[in-house]
Scaffold this active site. Structure first.
Site, PDB file in Angstrom:
ATOM      1  CE1 TYR A 295     -34.074 -28.260   0.887  1.00 28.54           C
ATOM      2  CE2 TYR A 295     -34.676 -26.958   2.626  1.00 28.54           C
ATOM      3  CZ  TYR A 295     -33.677 -27.506   1.534  1.00 28.54           C
ATOM      4  OH  TYR A 295     -32.516 -27.268   1.479  1.00 28.54           O
ATOM      5  CG  HIS A 296     -42.054 -26.101   2.413  1.00 32.19           C
ATOM      6  ND1 HIS A 296     -41.939 -24.630   2.631  1.00 32.19           N
ATOM      7  CD2 HIS A 296     -41.286 -26.475   3.447  1.00 32.19           C
ATOM      8  CE1 HIS A 296     -40.833 -24.334   4.008  1.00 32.19           C
ATOM      9  NE2 HIS A 296     -40.917 -25.573   4.303  1.00 32.19           N
ATOM     10  N   PRO A 297     -43.012 -29.322  -0.995  1.00 36.77           N
ATOM     11  CG  PRO A 297     -42.225 -31.652  -1.909  1.00 36.77           C
ATOM     12  CD  PRO A 297     -41.863 -30.221  -0.670  1.00 36.77           C
TER      13      PRO A 297
END
Length: 528
Positions: free
Chosen positions: A465-467
């Site tokens: 969840y870290h784009p």
């Protein structure tokens, strides 16, 4: 087009972590009129406040519910990407880990031509936003809007995890955000009195009563209004009506790594050949828009637990009563309670592996529950070489863009994850887990050699969840914004969110996004 066009000093597009910070900071000047647009609705679900319930919000009305295109190195799977569609954005649905990354990350940004973004430059902004419940120090701030605290509830399995790390010679670390990142320790979290403390709670809620701040929810931005190389405003759809707002000062995009480049592309800012293929008239040639996509990739290594001590019983009646009466107990858990940062090769300057631990069965984003008591490790690649991109599917602003993350496209990236799977197994079979460890569920005892582990990773790995990175900061030909976050070649337009990161940081990305907005607020005021 409606004729209800209003004018503001600043228009902020997106009320996620960065947008909430900017709205709060810019409206500290009572003379400044700010409009904050948010595509999500005004309501914040109860599950958002309960720390352990965050995965209940996935694929709900407060989630953009994105998916990647078929990933070529992950058996052609489409990976689900949850992104917050609400006031507070993804800070309302994340695991609340407060992590800044490595000091070297920011020094590297500076060497890439981004003056003022070294660690010594950004540390004051981390401290500015922080209310560290341990108190102020050379690394931490107290009295800021965002509450950063120790976990109220630590599962006995998490204590076993830390003991297991010690058995393997991994040093203890009581503060990943201080002088040293490497080691094993408990995470600190963005919680307050046992509840999630999102960017909306910390920054926006105290500011909504300001007369100079207007917040419009359910407002989906469709296109920038640009004339003669200057951003004049924004068009948006609200309740089925196309409206427009104008800015005397600046338009600031805070839509995040997916939505900010999408809006630029929809407005004709990007690679001309791609814009023309999508049927959009190119307004400004900026080839880096949507490129440089980076993300953290994780795979779950899970086990049955031989004792009923996990979060599987977090919703039992005693646990529910303990939470709602006292804000204590397992429901205060952020699930990923502890972790390890380490270098898989001694010659590396900073950690390339983060290994998370949770006293729960966390497979398929928590969307595939299991009744038995389980625990799991999450080896995560935090310095990926792989790069992807965001591109348009069509000219329809309501249609999600195409996401191509290109995960694990290099052998080096895959080897970090394989190392993490092997380390997870070592931890699980340590003396500390002797009384807890049952059968291995993922990948399973039949998976042993490197080729088999690689196939397991391709079959089950998911996003953490870290784009970041799709509107990167820099001075090279692929940079989208300069070191003051101004879109190159367009006046009065900035991007302020995780998309500006030239390279992903070695850790969770919410705290750095808040820092970026704190720093941007000062730059915007200075430039005004």
């Amino acid at each position: 087009m409606t004729n209800r066009t209003k004018t503001y000093d600043y228009i902020i597009v997106g009320a996620g972590s960065a947008g909430c910070v900017l709205a709060a900071r810019l409206t500290e000047d009572p003379r400044v009129r700010v409009l904050l647009l948010e595509a999500g609705g005004p309501a914040i679900p109860r599950e958002s406040k309960i720390p352990a319930a965050f995965s209940r919000l996935y694929k709900s009305a407060v989630d953009w519910n994105y998916s990647t295109e078929p990933e070529p190195y992950l058996n052609g799977r489409r990976l689900y990407w949850p992104r917050g569609k609400m006031l507070g954005g993804s800070s309302g649905i994340n695991a609340m880990i407060y992590m800044r990354g490595n000091a070297l990350d920011y020094d590297h940004w500076q060497t890439l031509g981004n003056a003022g973004w070294g660690y010594a430059d950004v540390l004051p902004y981390f401290k500015k936003s922080e209310n560290q419940t341990r108190g102020a120090s050379s690394f931490h701030g107290a009295g800021g809007p965002l509450n950063v605290t120790d976990l109220r509830h630590v599962n006995p399995l998490t204590r076993a995890f830390l003991s297991a790390a010690g058995e393997l010679g991994i040093a203890a670390n009581s503060d990943f955000n201080a002088a040293r990142q490497e080691g094993a320790g408990l995470y600190q979290v963005t919680q307050k009195k046992g509840k999630r403390h999102s960017a909306a709670d910390a920054f926006l809620e105290p500011s909504v009563r300001c007369k100079n701040l207007s917040v419009l929810t359910g407002a989906h931005a469709t296109q920038l209004v640009i004339e003669k190389g200057r951003a004049l405003g924004i068009a948006y759809v609200r309740e089925g009506v196309l409206e427009e707002a104008r800015a005397d000062g600046e338009v600031i995009l805070c839509g995040g790594t997916v939505n900010s480049p999408q809006l630029l592309l929809l407005s004709g800012i990007g690679p001309p050949n791609e814009l023309e293929r999508a049927g959009i008239n190119a307004v400004h040639n900026l080839p880096g828009v949507g490129k440089n996509l980076q993300d953290h990739m994780m795979v779950s290594v899970g086990y049955l637990c031989t004792k009923p001590v996990t979060l599987a019983s977090a919703e039992s009646l005693p646990s529910l009563m303990r939470y709602f009466l006292f804000k204590r107990g397992p429901l205060v858990s952020n699930v990923a309670e502890a972790g390890i940062f380490l270098r898989t090769k001694s010659e590396l300057a900073e950690p390339d592996l983060q290994l998370l631990f949770g006293p729960a069965y966390y497979v398929n984003h928590g969307l595939t529950p299991r009744k038995e008591h389980c625990f799991g490790f999450g080896p995560t690649l935090i310095t990926p070489e792989s790069r992807g991109e965001i591109s348009l599917r069509s000219t329809n602003p309501q249609e999600p863009p195409a996401i191509r993350a290109n995960y694990l496209s290099t052998e080096a990236d895959m080897q970090v994850i394989v190392h993490g799977v092997r380390l997870s197994r070592q931890l699980a079979h340590s003396k500390a887990f002797e009384t807890y460890c049952g059968d291995e569920l993922h990948p399973g005892e039949q998976v042993q050699n490197d080729d088999e582990i690689v196939e397991f990773v391709r079959r089950e790995a998911e996003t953490l969840y870290h784009p970041v990175g799709t509107c990167k900061m820099g001075s090279d030909s692929m940079a989208v914004v300069d070191a003051r976050l101004r879109v190159r070649g367009i006046e009065k337009l900035r991007v302020v969110d995780a998309s500006i990161m030239p390279r992903i940081i070695a850790g969770n990305t919410n705290a750095p996004t808040i820092m970026i907005a704190e720093k941007a607020a000062d730059m915007i005021r200075e430039d005004a």
